[in-house]
Design an enzyme around this catalytic site. Structure first.
Site, PDB file in Angstrom:
ATOM      1  N   CYS A  92       0.816  -0.864   0.299  1.00  0.00           N
ATOM      2  CA  CYS A  92       0.052   0.057   0.018  1.00  0.00           C
ATOM      3  C   CYS A  92       0.814   0.880  -0.037  1.00  0.00           C
ATOM      4  CB  CYS A  92      -0.878  -0.262   0.666  1.00  0.00           C
ATOM      5  SG  CYS A  92      -1.323   1.835   2.098  1.00  0.00           S
ATOM      6  N   CYS A  97      -1.751   1.559  -2.876  1.00  0.00           N
ATOM      7  CA  CYS A  97      -2.493   2.624  -3.042  1.00  0.00           C
ATOM      8  C   CYS A  97      -2.050   3.499  -3.003  1.00  0.00           C
ATOM      9  CB  CYS A  97      -3.231   2.973  -1.786  1.00  0.00           C
ATOM     10  SG  CYS A  97      -3.281   1.026  -1.032  1.00  0.00           S
ATOM     11  N   LYS A 100      -0.284   4.936  -6.127  1.00  0.00           N
ATOM     12  CA  LYS A 100      -0.745   5.040  -7.187  1.00  0.00           C
ATOM     13  C   LYS A 100      -2.450   6.249  -6.843  1.00  0.00           C
ATOM     14  CE  LYS A 100      -5.135   3.589  -6.387  1.00  0.00           C
ATOM     15  NZ  LYS A 100      -5.743   2.814  -6.251  1.00  0.00           N
ATOM     16  N   TYR A 245      -8.251  -3.816 -11.354  1.00  0.00           N
ATOM     17  CA  TYR A 245      -9.066  -2.378 -11.493  1.00  0.00           C
ATOM     18  C   TYR A 245      -7.359  -1.778 -11.182  1.00  0.00           C
ATOM     19  CZ  TYR A 245      -6.826  -2.628  -6.638  1.00  0.00           C
ATOM     20  OH  TYR A 245      -6.132  -3.163  -5.162  1.00  0.00           O
ATOM     21  N   GLU A 249      -6.394   1.239 -13.517  1.00  0.00           N
ATOM     22  CA  GLU A 249      -6.390   2.775 -12.363  1.00  0.00           C
ATOM     23  C   GLU A 249      -4.867   3.107 -13.282  1.00  0.00           C
ATOM     24  OE1 GLU A 249      -8.232   2.015  -8.184  1.00  0.00           O
ATOM     25  OE2 GLU A 249      -5.965   1.705  -8.239  1.00  0.00           O
ATOM     26  N   HIS A 529     -26.582  20.793  -1.224  1.00  0.00           N
ATOM     27  CA  HIS A 529     -26.734  21.261  -1.906  1.00  0.00           C
ATOM     28  C   HIS A 529     -25.999  22.401  -2.081  1.00  0.00           C
ATOM     29  CE1 HIS A 529     -28.506  21.966  -5.932  1.00  0.00           C
ATOM     30  NE2 HIS A 529     -28.836  23.437  -5.388  1.00  0.00           N
ATOM     31  N   GLU A 534     -26.051  14.715  -3.096  1.00  0.00           N
ATOM     32  CA  GLU A 534     -26.617  14.317  -2.610  1.00  0.00           C
ATOM     33  C   GLU A 534     -28.018  14.115  -3.508  1.00  0.00           C
ATOM     34  OE1 GLU A 534     -29.204  18.678  -3.532  1.00  0.00           O
ATOM     35  OE2 GLU A 534     -27.519  19.100  -4.530  1.00  0.00           O
TER      36      GLU A 534
HETATM   37  C1  LIG Z   1      -1.429  -0.753  -7.687  1.00  0.00           C
HETATM   38  C2  LIG Z   1      -2.134  -1.657  -6.811  1.00  0.00           C
HETATM   39  C3  LIG Z   1      -2.611  -0.345  -5.920  1.00  0.00           C
HETATM   40  C4  LIG Z   1      -3.753  -0.592  -4.763  1.00  0.00           C
HETATM   41  N1  LIG Z   1      -4.453   0.134  -4.610  1.00  0.00           N
HETATM   42  C5  LIG Z   1      -5.089   0.041  -3.002  1.00  0.00           C
HETATM   43  C6  LIG Z   1      -5.960   0.934  -2.784  1.00  0.00           C
HETATM   44  O1  LIG Z   1      -7.145   2.000  -3.786  1.00  0.00           O
HETATM   45  N2  LIG Z   1      -7.029   0.705  -1.577  1.00  0.00           N
HETATM   46  C7  LIG Z   1      -6.610  -0.151  -0.993  1.00  0.00           C
HETATM   47  O2  LIG Z   1      -7.650  -0.395   0.081  1.00  0.00           O
HETATM   48  N3  LIG Z   1      -5.904  -1.235  -0.825  1.00  0.00           N
HETATM   49  C8  LIG Z   1      -5.059  -0.866  -2.650  1.00  0.00           C
HETATM   50  N4  LIG Z   1      -4.540  -1.654  -2.881  1.00  0.00           N
HETATM   51  C9  LIG Z   1      -4.396  -3.756  -2.454  1.00  0.00           C
HETATM   52  C10 LIG Z   1      -3.309  -3.347  -1.027  1.00  0.00           C
HETATM   53  O3  LIG Z   1      -1.956  -2.902  -1.553  1.00  0.00           O
HETATM   54  C11 LIG Z   1      -3.485  -4.292  -0.770  1.00  0.00           C
HETATM   55  O4  LIG Z   1      -4.528  -5.373   0.223  1.00  0.00           O
HETATM   56  C12 LIG Z   1      -2.611  -4.142   1.398  1.00  0.00           C
HETATM   57  O5  LIG Z   1      -1.144  -3.664   1.078  1.00  0.00           O
HETATM   58  C13 LIG Z   1      -2.628  -5.458   1.895  1.00  0.00           C
HETATM   59  O6  LIG Z   1      -1.418  -5.791   3.147  1.00  0.00           O
HETATM   60  P1  LIG Z   1      -0.834  -6.628   3.561  1.00  0.00           P
HETATM   61  O7  LIG Z   1      -0.103  -6.496   4.525  1.00  0.00           O
HETATM   62  O8  LIG Z   1      -2.029  -8.241   3.390  1.00  0.00           O
HETATM   63  O9  LIG Z   1       0.292  -7.204   2.667  1.00  0.00           O
HETATM   64  P2  LIG Z   1       1.115  -5.714   2.380  1.00  0.00           P
HETATM   65  O10 LIG Z   1       1.416  -4.774   2.319  1.00  0.00           O
HETATM   66  O11 LIG Z   1       1.267  -6.414   0.555  1.00  0.00           O
HETATM   67  O12 LIG Z   1       2.780  -6.511   2.896  1.00  0.00           O
HETATM   68  C14 LIG Z   1       3.538  -7.552   3.270  1.00  0.00           C
HETATM   69  C15 LIG Z   1       4.979  -7.767   3.638  1.00  0.00           C
HETATM   70  O13 LIG Z   1       5.235  -8.351   3.987  1.00  0.00           O
HETATM   71  C16 LIG Z   1       6.824  -8.526   3.093  1.00  0.00           C
HETATM   72  N5  LIG Z   1       6.891  -9.771   2.923  1.00  0.00           N
HETATM   73  C17 LIG Z   1       6.485 -11.118   2.125  1.00  0.00           C
HETATM   74  N6  LIG Z   1       6.895 -12.065   2.644  1.00  0.00           N
HETATM   75  C18 LIG Z   1       8.051 -12.525   2.936  1.00  0.00           C
HETATM   76  C19 LIG Z   1       9.309 -12.715   4.447  1.00  0.00           C
HETATM   77  N7  LIG Z   1       9.424 -14.306   3.765  1.00  0.00           N
HETATM   78  N8  LIG Z   1       9.635 -12.198   5.618  1.00  0.00           N
HETATM   79  C20 LIG Z   1       9.977 -10.953   5.977  1.00  0.00           C
HETATM   80  N9  LIG Z   1       9.061 -10.459   4.909  1.00  0.00           N
HETATM   81  C21 LIG Z   1       8.307 -10.742   4.024  1.00  0.00           C
HETATM   82  C22 LIG Z   1       6.595  -7.989   1.631  1.00  0.00           C
HETATM   83  O14 LIG Z   1       7.785  -7.696   1.501  1.00  0.00           O
HETATM   84  C23 LIG Z   1       5.682  -6.720   2.062  1.00  0.00           C
HETATM   85  O15 LIG Z   1       6.649  -5.998   2.930  1.00  0.00           O
HETATM   86  C24 LIG Z   1      -3.221  -1.656  -4.145  1.00  0.00           C
HETATM   87  C25 LIG Z   1      -2.539  -3.025  -4.556  1.00  0.00           C
HETATM   88  C26 LIG Z   1      -1.865  -2.242  -5.616  1.00  0.00           C
HETATM   89  C27 LIG Z   1      -0.812  -3.092  -6.132  1.00  0.00           C
END
Ligand SMILES: Cc1cc2nc3c(=O)[nH]c(=O)nc-3n(C[C@H](O)[C@H](O)[C@H](O)COP(=O)(O)OP(=O)(O)OC[C@H]3O[C@@H](n4cnc5c(N)ncnc54)[C@H](O)[C@@H]3O)c2cc1C
Length: 554
Positions: A92, A97, A100, A245, A249, A529, A534
């Protein structure tokens, strides 16, 4: 808010001063002297969080505030396409997010500038020109400040942060009925490694973009959303492959920044999973207002480098009739899906199952984050049947921490502390934003049958469209309702396309969460308004009536 923080601090103090009777809670170690720091490092954690993204950080911070001894592992392997990597905070903050939204806003500023003349503004010096480097530099600075903020928040809470890739090793110590989890971690760049024991572990590893294996050149020459926001130079003419999406986007803001953007989708469906009529309006607007070309029912066959010529990359594709075609682009962005990054977690070692997309198989409804293995949980994008959105990952993480470590969460109130994945509002940040909450029209029809569903709708004119004389055909609202009972028609879904649709729908999402929302609540609300929102309070035309949904004035 302050009272809540104070309560949390009091609770944290209470926890650290007492011995927990729970098998899952090992008392926190606090205020270490240098002599016992080695022992503390080896002492088991109450919670090990793998993944420092939206869900993992929220869970870790909440657990630490409740007095748990927490460690967080986060490491970002560079993208296979451009070697892009970033700091703490997950998708994110770094490649989702936040960048973006900033680029979406940048495109919107361009739109405003283009229409400035309609408001009497004279822009001297000709048409405005966009500078990608200035934008991506500013975005990068903001993201870095967020990375820093997350690191200091972990420090403030005494959370042990390891910039390492972690995996499970198995079990070690503990009690026969609750053995401790053993995890090992390494930093592939520095070679540093670490081993910890923990009573509980949360898999919050999120996902990464997946590249099509059957398109030669895709991995070598393409980019993904993991690269786009960090590109030092403009991507130029861009083909975006994918119809979800993320694809729309990205194509939307690239077009808004004045770049040639084309979208190629394997099927003829964009924004699969969303309401079909609304998705089509989003695509129509991108075509008509932003000049985005859509290649529907087309599949890329190869990406080839034509470096040396001005043509850049050549993309060959085939359409549904088997006809082939090709065109030149500067960049090819693959937004063809994401895969949970669980493959290297060694989940087999502890018996946690994953599905074919790599997502962790969770528990029953209400306890989705609970895996089949006691003490091991999953949240966010790495969890099967969740909702892949940041606020969902954050809330699921916080609630999980409370269920694990907040002793005031009694058995009776436990349901209040479980994540409700229904009626989550979301927005597609395309040039014409689309926001929704609840059921799509298709889902309502499938669930209730055509006779039971009533759809109120309106095509409206946002004030942003008035003076520039923009065609408002795609600015549309529909409220999906169920059959009337005791004079009330339950509100099942709300869909809006238009400027700031996300801001509009957020408030109505609160109404849907009450569980008793009805069309009568919308109609009985006095509107603000003149706003676009609205128009939701003024809905009166039903689809069944056959009347035109065009709204012509006040
Ligand atoms: C282009 C794009 C736009 C988006 N826009 C929106 C939006 O507008 N609104 C919205 O709500 N959501 C949006 N999302 C979705 C949102 O980003 C995700 O739903 C959210 O980040 C998920 O969070 P998470 O904690 O599951 O994983 P992540 O945020 O992906 O974090 C996981 C972390 O774990 C680390 N990791 C992975 N494996 C290991 C390991 N073995 N050891 C240590 N670290 C590890 C990764 O490197 C990463 O840093 C978007 C996603 C994308 C790709």
């Amino acid at each position: 808010m302050l009272a809540r923080i104070e309560a949390k601090i009091a609770l944290a103090k209470a926890f650290s001063s007492r011995t927990s009777g729970s098998a899952t809670f090992i008392p926190a170690v606090r205020s270490l002297s240098s002599s016992d720091s080695a022992a503390a490092a080896a002492a088991p954690f109450d919670l090990a969080v793998i993944g420092g993204g939206s869900g993992g950080l929220a869970c870790a911070k909440e657990a630490a505030e409740l007095g748990a001894r927490v460690c967080v592992f986060d490491f970002v392997p560079p993208s296979p396409t451009r070697g892009t990597s970033w700091g703490l905070g997950g998708t994110c903050v770094n490649v989702g997010c936040i960048p973006k939204k900033l680029m979406h806003l940048a495109a919107g500023v361009g739109d405003t500038l283009r229409h400035a003349g309609a408001y009497g503004w004279q822009l001297d010096g000709g048409a405005p020109r966009h500078d990608w480097e200035a934008l991506s530099g500013a975005v990068k600075q903001h993201v870095k400040s967020l990375n820093f903020g997350h690191r200091s928040q972990l420090m403030q809470r005494n959370i042990d942060y390891c910039n390492m890739l972690a995996k499970f090793e198995g079990y070690e110590g503990g009690t026969p009925d609750r053995p401790l989890l053993a995890l090992s971690a390494t930093n592939p760049k520095t070679g540093r490694s670490r081993r910890v024991l923990a009573a509980n572990a949360v898999v919050a590893v999120g996902g990464r973009p997946s590249l099509p294996a059957d398109v030669p050149g895709a991995a070598q020459l393409g980019i993904t959303s993991d690269d786009l926001f960090w590109l030092p130079r403009s991507p130029g003419r861009t083909l975006v492959v994918g119809g979800g999406y993320v694809a729309l986007e990205c194509a939307g803001f690239l077009a808004g920044l004045g770049l040639q953007a084309e979208v190629m989708v394997r099927t003829d469906v964009c924004l699969r999973g969303f309401d079909r009529q609304m998705a089509n309006l989003v695509v129509d607007f991108m075509r008509q207002h932003c000049g985005v070309k859509f290649h529907l029912g087309c599949k890329p066959m190869a990406v080839t480098d034509q470096s040396g010529s001005a043509s850049g990359l050549r993309v060959d594709w085939r359409n549904a009739d088997g006809e082939t075609n090709s065109a030149a682009f500067d960049s090819v962005l693959f937004a063809t899906g994401r895969r949970a990054v669980t493959a290297d977690l060694n989940l087999d070692a502890i018996g946690v199952a994953v599905d074919s997309a790599g997502r962790v198989v969770g528990g029953e409804d209400g306890q989705l984050e609970k895996t089949s293995v006691p003490g091991v949980f999953a949240i966010g994008d790495a969890l099967q049947n969740g909702v892949e959105l940041t606020p969902v990952a954050i809330r699921a993480g916080k609630l999980l921490a409370r269920r694990l470590f907040d002793k005031t969460v009694s058995a009776e109130s436990a349901t209040a502390a479980t994540m409700d994945y229904s009626n989550v509002a979301t927005t597609v940040f395309t040039p014409l934003e689309y926001a929704c909450v609840g059921l799509s029209e298709e889902a309502a029809l499938t669930k209730l049958g055509p006779n039971a569903v009533e759809v109120y709708h309106a095509v409206y004119t946002p004030y942003e469209f008035v003076l520039p004389h923009l065609d408002q055909t795609q600015c549309y609202i529909k409220a999906i309702c169920g059959p009337s009972s005791s004079g009330r028609q339950p509100l099942l879904g709300l869909h809006v396309t238009g400027p700031n649709a996300g801001e509009i729908v957020q408030g109505f999402a609160a109404l849907l969460r009450t569980g008793t929302a009805a069309y009568e609540d919308l109609a009985g609300t006095v509107g603000i308004h003149p706003t676009s929102a609205e128009e939701i309070t003024k809905l009166w035309i039903t689809k069944k009536s056959g009347l035109s949904p065009m709204i012509t004035g006040c």
